[in-house]
Design a protein around this motif. Structure first.
Motif, PDB file in Angstrom:
ATOM      1  N   ILE A 182       0.861  -1.569   9.695  1.00 27.79           N
ATOM      2  CA  ILE A 182      -0.078  -0.451   9.806  1.00 27.79           C
ATOM      3  C   ILE A 182      -0.824  -0.591  11.123  1.00 27.79           C
ATOM      4  O   ILE A 182      -1.468  -1.612  11.382  1.00 27.79           O
ATOM      5  N   VAL A 215       0.838  -1.207   0.000  1.00 23.93           N
ATOM      6  CA  VAL A 215       0.000   0.000   0.000  1.00 23.93           C
ATOM      7  C   VAL A 215       0.863   1.243   0.000  1.00 23.93           C
ATOM      8  O   VAL A 215       0.637   2.190  -0.743  1.00 23.93           O
ATOM      9  N   VAL A 224      -6.020   5.185  10.894  1.00 24.49           N
ATOM     10  CA  VAL A 224      -4.602   4.827  10.809  1.00 24.49           C
ATOM     11  C   VAL A 224      -3.816   5.797  11.694  1.00 24.49           C
ATOM     12  O   VAL A 224      -3.848   7.012  11.481  1.00 24.49           O
ATOM     13  N   ILE A 248      -6.855  -4.535   4.087  1.00 19.13           N
ATOM     14  CA  ILE A 248      -5.497  -4.248   4.537  1.00 19.13           C
ATOM     15  C   ILE A 248      -5.196  -5.077   5.788  1.00 19.13           C
ATOM     16  O   ILE A 248      -6.023  -5.154   6.695  1.00 19.13           O
ATOM     17  N   ILE A 262      -9.885  -0.222   4.061  1.00 18.27           N
ATOM     18  CA  ILE A 262      -9.441   1.169   4.020  1.00 18.27           C
ATOM     19  C   ILE A 262      -9.314   1.558   2.550  1.00 18.27           C
ATOM     20  O   ILE A 262      -8.641   0.875   1.773  1.00 18.27           O
ATOM     21  N   ASN A 263      -9.971   2.610   2.180  1.00 21.86           N
ATOM     22  CA  ASN A 263      -9.950   3.108   0.796  1.00 21.86           C
ATOM     23  C   ASN A 263     -10.376   2.029  -0.201  1.00 21.86           C
ATOM     24  O   ASN A 263      -9.797   1.867  -1.272  1.00 21.86           O
ATOM     25  N   ASP A 307      -6.019   8.199   7.658  1.00 19.76           N
ATOM     26  CA  ASP A 307      -7.049   7.553   6.847  1.00 19.76           C
ATOM     27  C   ASP A 307      -7.977   6.746   7.742  1.00 19.76           C
ATOM     28  O   ASP A 307      -7.550   6.181   8.767  1.00 19.76           O
ATOM     29  N   ILE A 335      -2.253   4.691   1.337  1.00 18.79           N
ATOM     30  CA  ILE A 335      -2.561   4.714   2.759  1.00 18.79           C
ATOM     31  C   ILE A 335      -1.640   5.711   3.438  1.00 18.79           C
ATOM     32  O   ILE A 335      -0.432   5.698   3.222  1.00 18.79           O
TER      33      ILE A 335
END
Length: 582
Positions: free
Chosen positions: A576, A520, A568, A551, A546-547, A530, A526
Motif C-alpha cells: 500500500i 486488508v 492511499v 497498516i 487507516i480506518n 482512503d 482499504i
C-alpha cells in the motif's frame, strides 16, 4: 507535546548507544590496522619453542642467538643439534599481504634465536608480482632457508620454493606448473613475453644461486620444453638439460645442428619469442661427453612433479612427513612454529566468503530496521559496522582495490535514488544492486593487470565469493520479508517502531491489530483515496492508522513524520503506497 518528548527521549537513547558502538568499531579497526602494520620487536617477540622429539612446548627454554651468516648445512640433513628451525606456514593464495605477514613472522623467528627458516607451503599459486617480491626477500635473509612443500606448491608457490636454499616435500605432495595465465583472454605474443620474462629470470636466478638445474623450472613455465637427465661419462655427475643441450651433450651434434633440430618446422624467429628452447648449458668442450639416464619430461604439458619424482631428479632433498621428521632431517634441530598474529587471523576470518555473507545480512537487515525507527539507532549502527568490516577487512590484507569500494558506494547511491527520488522505477535499484555486489564479490579476490581483474588462478575463489554473496542476498531477502510482516510485534524488536508509545499517548483508542495490505484488501476495507495518519515515521516504510487499523505502508518516496495525514494513492497486492494528504 508528550508525543514530541517521547521522540526526543527515544532519539537520545539510540544516539548514545550508536555513539558507543561506532567508537568501539573505530577502535577495533584501528587496533587491527596497527597490529597488522606493526613489526614485532625481535628482542621481545614471542615464539613457540618445541622439542624435536616430542613436539611439546618447552617453557623458559633459553634460546641461542641467531647466526650472522648463511652458512648452509649439507643437504643430507646433518646439522647442528643446537640449531633452531622456525616453521612459517604460507597457506592459500599468494598476494601482497602474504609478504607482509612473512616479514613480521621472520623477524619474530630471528628474534627468538632461529638459525633456519622453514617456509611451509600449501598454495595453488597467486599473484606473480607478490611471488617475485617474496622470492627476493627470501634470498636476502641472513638465515638458512628451506622450503617445505606440505601438500602443494604450484605456480607462485614453486617460485617461492625455488628461492629457498633447499626444498623438501611431504608425502603425497606436488609442485610445478608455473606458466602465466590471464582470466580475460589468451595472452598475445607481446603480453605473454611481458608476463613470462620476469618469471623465467627469477627461476634462472634461483637455479644459479641455489644450485638447481634450470631446465626443470623452464619446463614448468613453457610448453614444448623437454627435460632429460644426463650423466657425465667420466665424472658420473648428473644434470637435467633441455632437448637442445641433449643434442650436443649426448648426441654429439654441433650447436647449429642442435638448434636446427629443436626448432619447430616453419617457426619464424621473433624478438617476442620468450622462453623458447635454446642451448643453455652445453659447451663445445662437452659435445658427446655425456650419456642419457632417462627422459624426465616430454614437453607435451607443463612440468608437474610429485614428491617421488622431485626427489629422484634432485629438486627435493628429502620427503618429510611432520615436524619431528623435519627436526631429525635437520640433525636434531629444535623445531618451533611461528604463527600469524591475532589481527592477521581476525582479518583472514573476516574475509572468508561465508563470514561476508553473514555481514551482508547484517547490513541489509540493519538498514531496513533503521528505516523503521526515528533517529540513528542500534540497527543502523550494526549496519554501519558490518559495512565497515565488509569494506575494511579486505583493505587490511591488501586484497581490495579502491575501485571495488567505489563500486559499492556507487551502488548504494543508486539504491538511494531508487528509494527516494524515483521509487518504483526499478532501473536504478537493479543497477545499484549490481554495482554494490560486484564490488563486494571482487573485494576478496586478488587481482592483476592494469584494470585489476582476477587472474585465472583465482577462478575458484571468485566462484566461492559469488556463491556466498548470493546466499547472503537470499538470506537477507528472507529476513526482510519476515520483518516486513512481523517486525512491530516481535518481542524486543517492537521497541524500534514507535507505535506502542504513540498509541499510549493517544489514549489507546485505536485497534492495535496489525493488518498487511493483502489482508486488508481481502476484507475490502482499504481502497484508493482512503485517508489516515502516520503512527511510525515513514522512511519510506512504516505504519499508518487507516480506518481504525494499523497498516504496513510505504510512502511514494519522501519521509513523512508521525501524526501527519496521508492518502492511499496506490495498491499493489500486499503493498500500500501512501502520500501526504494535501
Amino acid at each position: 507535546m508528550a508525543r514530541r518528548l517521547g521522540h526526543v527521549a527515544y532519539n537520545t537513547q539510540m544516539t548514545r548507544r550508536s555513539a558507543v558502538l561506532l567508537i568501539g568499531l573505530l577502535a577495533l579497526l584501528l587496533c587491527i590496522q596497527t597490529a597488522a602494520q606493526d613489526v614485532t620487536s625481535p628482542n621481545h617477540a614471542p615464539a613457540l619453542n618445541q622439542s624435536p622429539a616430542t613436539g611439546q612446548a618447552q617453557p623458559n627454554e633459553q634460546l641461542p642467538p641467531s647466526g650472522a651468516g648463511k652458512e648452509l648445512q649439507p643437504s643430507t640433513g646433518k646439522g647442528d643439534p643446537d640449531a633452531i628451525a622456525a616453521v612459517i606456514r604460507i597457506e592459500g593464495m599468494i598476494y601482497d599481504f602474504v609478504l607482509d605477514s612473512l616479514q613480521r613472522r621472520v623477524d619474530r623467528a630471528l628474534g627468538a634465536g632461529a638459525t633456519m627458516i622453514v617456509i611451509e607451503l600449501d598454495t595453488p599459486g597467486g599473484m606473480v608480482t607478490s611471488a617475485l617480491k617474496i622470492g627476493k626477500y627470501i634470498k636476502a635473509l641472513p638465515a638458512r632457508t628451506i622450503a617445505w612443500v606440505n601438500n602443494e606448491a604450484y605456480s607462485a608457490g614453486i617460485m617461492i620454493g625455488s628461492a629457498c636454499d633447499e626444498l623438501i616435500m611431504s608425502a603425497s605432495s606436488a609442485t610445478g606448473d608455473s606458466a602465466p595465465v590471464s582470466m580475460n583472454k589468451e595472452l598475445a605474443a607481446t603480453e605473454r613475453a611481458k608476463a613470462l620474462s620476469p618469471i623465467i629470470e627469477e627461476f634462472r636466478d634461483s637455479a644459479t644461486q641455489n644450485d638447481y638445474d634450470y631446465a626443470m623450472f623452464h619446463a614448468m613455465c613453457v610448453l614444448g620444453v623437454e627435460v632429460y637427465q644426463v650423466e657425465h661419462i667420466e665424472s658420473g655427475r648428473k644434470q637435467l638439460v633441455n632437448q637442445a643441450d641433449y643434442q650436443m651433450m649426448v648426441l654429439a651434434k654441433s650447436r647449429e645442428e642442435a638448434l636446427a633440430a629443436v626448432k619447430p618446422e616453419g617457426e619464424q624467429v621473433s624478438a617476442l619469442t620468450v622462453g623458447r628452447v635454446s642451448v643453455d648449458v652445453a659447451t663445445d668442450a662437452e659435445i658427446g661427453q655425456w650419456k642419457l639416464v632417462k627422459q624426465v619430461h616430454d614437453g607435451a604439458t607443463l612440468l608437474t612433479l610429485n614428491q617421488t619424482r622431485a626427489l629422484e631428479i634432485g629438486l627435493s632433498k628429502a620427503t618429510v612427513k611432520n615436524h619431528q621428521e623435519l627436526g631429525d632431517w635437520l640433525g636434531g634441530a629444535t623445531v618451533i612454529t611461528i604463527n600469524q598474529s591475532w589481527s592477521e587471523d581476525l582479518a583472514g576470518w573476516l574475509i572468508h566468503p561465508a563470514i561476508r555473507a553473514v555481514l551482508i545480512v547484517a547490513v541489509m537487515v540493519g538498514a531496513y530496521m533503521e528505516f523503521q525507527a526515528p533517529g540513528l539507532g542500534l540497527p543502523g549502527a550494526i549496519a554501519l559496522a558490518a559495512l565497515a568490516l565488509l569494506l575494511g577487512a579486505p583493505f587490511l590484507v591488501d586484497l581490495s582495490e579502491i575501485w571495488h569500494v567505489l563500486l559499492v558506494f556507487i551502488g548504494i547511491g543508486l539504491l538511494m535514488v531508487e528509494l527516494f527520488i524515483t521509487p518504483g522505477f526499478a532501473v536504478f535499484g537493479i543497477l545499484g544492486l549490481i554495482f554494490m555486489f560486484t564490488g563486494l564479490i571482487l573485494a576478496i579476490v586478488p587481482t592483476s593487470g592494469p584494470i585489476g581483474l582476477p587472474a585465472k588462478e583465482m577462478l575458484n575463489l571468485l566462484g566461492m565469493s559469488v556463491v556466498w554473496t548470493l546466499l547472503g542476498v537470499i538470506a537477507s531477502t528472507v529476513c526482510l520479508i519476515f520483518l516486513i510482516r512481523h517486525m512491530g510485534w516481535i518481542p524486543g524488536l517492537s521497541r524500534l517502531v514507535l507505535h506502542d508509545r504513540q498509541e499510549a499517548l493517544l489514549g489507546g483508542a485505536m485497534d492495535t491489530t496489525a493488518v498487511g495490505g493483502s489482508e486488508v484488501l481481502g476484507h475490502g476495507t482499504i481502497k484508493l483515496g482512503d485517508t489516515g495518519r502516520v503512527t511510525a515515521q515513514l522512511r519510506p516504510t512504516g505504519r499508518a492508522e487507516i480506518n481504525g487499523q494499523l497498516i504496513d505502508v510505504v510512502s511514494s518516496g519522501e519521509w513523512i513524520e508521525p501524526d501527519k495525514p496521508i492518502t492511499v494513492i496506490e495498491i499493489h497486492g500486499n503493498r500500500i503506497v501512501v502520500g501526504p494528504d494535501t
